[in-house]
Design an enzyme around this catalytic site. Structure first.
Site, PDB file in Angstrom:
ATOM      1  N   CYS A 188      64.671 -10.700  36.472  1.00 16.49           N
ATOM      2  CA  CYS A 188      63.450 -11.396  36.057  1.00 16.49           C
ATOM      3  C   CYS A 188      63.784 -12.838  35.719  1.00 16.49           C
ATOM      4  O   CYS A 188      64.894 -13.145  35.286  1.00 16.49           O
ATOM      5  CB  CYS A 188      62.838 -10.751  34.807  1.00 16.49           C
ATOM      6  SG  CYS A 188      62.349  -9.034  34.995  1.00 16.49           S
ATOM      7  N   ASP A 189      62.808 -13.701  35.907  1.00 19.92           N
ATOM      8  CA  ASP A 189      62.954 -15.078  35.461  1.00 19.92           C
ATOM      9  C   ASP A 189      61.573 -15.614  35.111  1.00 19.92           C
ATOM     10  O   ASP A 189      60.583 -15.274  35.765  1.00 19.92           O
ATOM     11  CB  ASP A 189      63.604 -15.956  36.526  1.00 19.92           C
ATOM     12  CG  ASP A 189      64.071 -17.263  35.924  1.00 19.92           C
ATOM     13  OD1 ASP A 189      65.134 -17.269  35.283  1.00 19.92           O
ATOM     14  OD2 ASP A 189      63.348 -18.272  36.059  1.00 19.92           O
TER      15      ASP A 189
END
Length: 189
Positions: free
Chosen positions: A62-63
């Site tokens: 995730c970012d």
């Protein structure tokens, strides 16, 4: 039962997955986060880096990035930058974008999705902003604020999934799992 691996050092992401009943391990990707990269690109890079180091499991990368006044910004580089950003954001709104990528390390399949949530900020005083920045919390998070910690009192509302703001949208994770023919309930403790 498939094994979930979170490719992130984020305690907020881990806390959210734990609260939702997921059984998972953490393996930090070590991938650099250039500001010009998109959140899906970064999430994909993180998941791929960890998937390359394991034989099996579902790797979740995730970012997050915050968009304010049409410009995407990451973590503030300094306390001064965080303070200046907060003074512009107070009483205003922006959009928090989180990219999610799930890779089946054994089978090679993958699925990804970006989710976005509008965040409206309260009219914080200069003294409140200075005190918040002095905690150091804004320096470690996308956009320079949190929804699940000290920054929460300064967020008036969100339009969309609160998990997206925290760093991982649980409904997105469920959809990505389904694309890989895994039920979310198979990953519960």
């Amino acid at each position: 039962m498939p094994r979930l691996i979170l490719a992130s050092a984020s305690p907020a992401r881990a806390r959210l997955l734990t609260q939702a009943g997921f059984e998972f391990s953490v393996m930090v990707s070590g991938v650099a986060e250039p500001a010009e990269a998109g959140v899906l690109e970064l999430a994909r890079g993180k998941a791929a880096a960890v998937a390359a180091r394991v034989d099996d499991g579902l790797v979740l990368g995730c970012d997050s990035m915050f968009e304010f006044d049409g410009v995407r910004v990451g973590k503030p580089a300094s306390a001064d930058e965080a303070r200046q950003r907060w003074r512009r954001m107070r009483g205003a709104w922006g959009v928090l974008h989180t990219g999610h990528c799930l890779i089946d390390a054994a089978g090679g399949g993958s699925a990804e999705e970006e989710d976005s949530t509008v965040v409206r900020f309260g009219d914080a005083t200069d003294a409140e902003i200075d005190a918040y920045v002095a905690t150091g919390e804004p320096l470690g998070v996308a956009g320079g604020f949190t929804l699940d910690n000290l920054g929460a009192p300064f967020v008036e509302s969100v339009e969309g999934n609160p998990g997206t703001v925290i760093g991982v949208s649980l409904p997105v994770v469920r959809r990505l799992l389904r694309k890989l023919d895994v039920s979310v309930v198979d990953l519960w403790r």
